[in-house]
Design a protein around this motif. Structure first.
Motif, PDB file in Angstrom:
ATOM      1  N   UNK A  45      -4.804   0.793   8.512  1.00  0.00           N
ATOM      2  CA  UNK A  45      -4.704   1.382   9.853  1.00  0.00           C
ATOM      3  C   UNK A  45      -5.819   0.855  10.746  1.00  0.00           C
ATOM      4  N   UNK A  46      -7.041   0.804  10.217  1.00  0.00           N
ATOM      5  CA  UNK A  46      -8.170   0.265  10.983  1.00  0.00           C
ATOM      6  C   UNK A  46      -7.961  -1.222  11.281  1.00  0.00           C
ATOM      7  N   UNK A  47      -7.524  -1.967  10.275  1.00  0.00           N
ATOM      8  CA  UNK A  47      -7.316  -3.411  10.433  1.00  0.00           C
ATOM      9  C   UNK A  47      -6.238  -3.694  11.484  1.00  0.00           C
ATOM     10  N   UNK A  48      -5.257  -2.814  11.602  1.00  0.00           N
ATOM     11  CA  UNK A  48      -4.155  -3.059  12.552  1.00  0.00           C
ATOM     12  C   UNK A  48      -4.670  -3.237  13.975  1.00  0.00           C
ATOM     13  N   UNK A  49      -5.682  -2.491  14.343  1.00  0.00           N
ATOM     14  CA  UNK A  49      -6.252  -2.622  15.689  1.00  0.00           C
ATOM     15  C   UNK A  49      -7.000  -3.945  15.839  1.00  0.00           C
ATOM     16  N   UNK A  50      -7.674  -4.366  14.775  1.00  0.00           N
ATOM     17  CA  UNK A  50      -8.360  -5.663  14.800  1.00  0.00           C
ATOM     18  C   UNK A  50      -7.360  -6.797  14.981  1.00  0.00           C
ATOM     19  N   UNK A  51      -6.245  -6.712  14.259  1.00  0.00           N
ATOM     20  CA  UNK A  51      -5.214  -7.753  14.344  1.00  0.00           C
ATOM     21  C   UNK A  51      -4.676  -7.840  15.761  1.00  0.00           C
ATOM     22  N   UNK A  52      -4.369  -6.702  16.362  1.00  0.00           N
ATOM     23  CA  UNK A  52      -3.822  -6.709  17.727  1.00  0.00           C
ATOM     24  C   UNK A  52      -4.809  -7.253  18.752  1.00  0.00           C
ATOM     25  N   UNK A  78       0.827  -1.211   0.000  1.00  0.00           N
ATOM     26  CA  UNK A  78       0.000   0.000   0.000  1.00  0.00           C
ATOM     27  C   UNK A  78       0.859   1.257   0.000  1.00  0.00           C
ATOM     28  N   UNK A  79       1.915   1.257   0.798  1.00  0.00           N
ATOM     29  CA  UNK A  79       2.810   2.415   0.854  1.00  0.00           C
ATOM     30  C   UNK A  79       3.529   2.587  -0.482  1.00  0.00           C
ATOM     31  N   UNK A  80       4.039   1.501  -1.038  1.00  0.00           N
ATOM     32  CA  UNK A  80       4.752   1.566  -2.325  1.00  0.00           C
ATOM     33  C   UNK A  80       3.837   2.076  -3.436  1.00  0.00           C
ATOM     34  N   UNK A  81       2.554   1.703  -3.383  1.00  0.00           N
ATOM     35  CA  UNK A  81       1.602   2.128  -4.405  1.00  0.00           C
ATOM     36  C   UNK A  81       1.037   3.517  -4.129  1.00  0.00           C
ATOM     37  N   UNK A  82       1.287   4.045  -2.931  1.00  0.00           N
ATOM     38  CA  UNK A  82       0.719   5.336  -2.565  1.00  0.00           C
ATOM     39  C   UNK A  82      -0.796   5.294  -2.495  1.00  0.00           C
ATOM     40  N   UNK A  83      -1.345   4.142  -2.126  1.00  0.00           N
ATOM     41  CA  UNK A  83      -2.787   3.910  -2.092  1.00  0.00           C
ATOM     42  C   UNK A  83      -3.355   4.373  -0.741  1.00  0.00           C
ATOM     43  N   UNK A  84      -3.769   5.636  -0.681  1.00  0.00           N
ATOM     44  CA  UNK A  84      -4.239   6.223   0.578  1.00  0.00           C
ATOM     45  C   UNK A  84      -5.454   5.485   1.146  1.00  0.00           C
ATOM     46  N   UNK A  85      -6.361   5.061   0.277  1.00  0.00           N
ATOM     47  CA  UNK A  85      -7.551   4.349   0.756  1.00  0.00           C
ATOM     48  C   UNK A  85      -7.163   3.024   1.420  1.00  0.00           C
ATOM     49  N   UNK A  86      -6.266   2.285   0.795  1.00  0.00           N
ATOM     50  CA  UNK A  86      -5.812   1.009   1.363  1.00  0.00           C
ATOM     51  C   UNK A  86      -5.039   1.249   2.658  1.00  0.00           C
ATOM     52  N   UNK A  87      -4.233   2.303   2.693  1.00  0.00           N
ATOM     53  CA  UNK A  87      -3.472   2.628   3.905  1.00  0.00           C
ATOM     54  C   UNK A  87      -4.422   2.914   5.059  1.00  0.00           C
ATOM     55  N   UNK A  88      -5.469   3.694   4.804  1.00  0.00           N
ATOM     56  CA  UNK A  88      -6.453   3.983   5.856  1.00  0.00           C
ATOM     57  C   UNK A  88      -7.160   2.717   6.319  1.00  0.00           C
ATOM     58  N   UNK A 146       4.958  -0.424  14.841  1.00  0.00           N
ATOM     59  CA  UNK A 146       5.886   0.025  13.791  1.00  0.00           C
ATOM     60  C   UNK A 146       5.189   0.128  12.444  1.00  0.00           C
ATOM     61  N   UNK A 147       4.390  -0.874  12.114  1.00  0.00           N
ATOM     62  CA  UNK A 147       3.671  -0.855  10.848  1.00  0.00           C
ATOM     63  C   UNK A 147       2.664   0.287  10.809  1.00  0.00           C
ATOM     64  N   UNK A 148       1.977   0.507  11.937  1.00  0.00           N
ATOM     65  CA  UNK A 148       0.992   1.581  12.010  1.00  0.00           C
ATOM     66  C   UNK A 148       1.672   2.943  11.847  1.00  0.00           C
ATOM     67  N   UNK A 149       2.830   3.119  12.479  1.00  0.00           N
ATOM     68  CA  UNK A 149       3.568   4.374  12.346  1.00  0.00           C
ATOM     69  C   UNK A 149       3.989   4.610  10.891  1.00  0.00           C
ATOM     70  N   UNK A 150       4.436   3.563  10.234  1.00  0.00           N
ATOM     71  CA  UNK A 150       4.845   3.661   8.829  1.00  0.00           C
ATOM     72  C   UNK A 150       3.651   4.049   7.948  1.00  0.00           C
ATOM     73  N   UNK A 151       2.501   3.466   8.235  1.00  0.00           N
ATOM     74  CA  UNK A 151       1.297   3.801   7.475  1.00  0.00           C
ATOM     75  C   UNK A 151       0.868   5.249   7.710  1.00  0.00           C
ATOM     76  N   UNK A 152       0.945   5.691   8.963  1.00  0.00           N
ATOM     77  CA  UNK A 152       0.559   7.063   9.284  1.00  0.00           C
ATOM     78  C   UNK A 152       1.477   8.072   8.596  1.00  0.00           C
ATOM     79  N   UNK A 153       2.779   7.777   8.572  1.00  0.00           N
ATOM     80  CA  UNK A 153       3.740   8.662   7.886  1.00  0.00           C
ATOM     81  C   UNK A 153       3.424   8.719   6.396  1.00  0.00           C
ATOM     82  N   UNK A 154       3.039   7.601   5.827  1.00  0.00           N
ATOM     83  CA  UNK A 154       2.730   7.557   4.398  1.00  0.00           C
ATOM     84  C   UNK A 154       1.497   8.403   4.052  1.00  0.00           C
TER      85      UNK A 154
END
Length: 171
Positions: A145-152, A132-142, A161-169
């Motif tokens: 971000x939501x899915x990251x909380x579900x996974x945890x 998602x970051x490599x593609x610059x896909x803002x919708x997928x990144x968002x 770390x992954x969430x921080x990287x997504x937020x920076x993107x």
């Protein structure tokens, strides 16, 4: 029968996890029992792909991590040990007439090691985040971000770390 991601998760959850061919057999049996219908293989493949992308299903390779699940998958005789498991975004629901499928199919329930499954999902999530970051896909990144909380909440992993990287993107 066109199964939703949550219905796919509901069927695999009846067993703890199923191979693709076992899932196809389970859905075919449920469709036949419900209304004599059959499963559209192309639609099923698309539904599985969508469920995997959304983390409603997770592909889990039990070999070397959980001998019982690996042995059970091997015993299925299809040579494919990769299991589809209900994932962190799923709200598993069993399709009409599928509740009896465990009594019909000759598949033993599988018990999966949650920590190993969590590591698999963490790796899959990191790969999805990279893409998602490599593609610059803002919708997928968002979405991720939501899915990251579900996974945890679903598995004993941290995705800070992954969430921080997504937020920076997104900035």
């Amino acid at each position: 029968m066109d199964a939703t991601a949550d219905e796919l998760a509901g069927v695999v959850d009846l067993f703890g996890g199923l191979t693709r061919s076992e899932l196809e057999r389970a859905l075919a049996e449920a469709a036949f029992r419900a209304d004599g219908a059959s499963v559209d293989e192309d639609a099923l493949e698309e539904a599985i792909a969508d469920a995997l992308e959304s983390f409603a299903l997770v592909a889990y390779e039990p070999s070397g991590r959980n001998g019982d699940a690996g042995a059970a998958a091997s015993a299925a005789g299809d040579g494919d040990e990769t299991l589809l498991v209900a994932g962190p975004t799923a709200f598993p629901s069993v399709p009409d007439r599928a509740e009896d499928v465990p009594h019909i199919l000759d598949v033993e329930p599988r018990r999966l090691e949650r920590a190993a499954l969590g590591e698999t999902v963490r790796d899959e999530f990191a790969n999805a985040a990279d893409d998602a970051v490599a593609a610059g896909d803002a919708e997928r990144i968002e979405t991720l971000l939501d899915v990251s909380y579900d996974v945890e909440a679903w598995a004993p992993v941290e995705l800070d770390d992954e969430r921080a990287r997504l937020e920076v993107a997104l900035e």
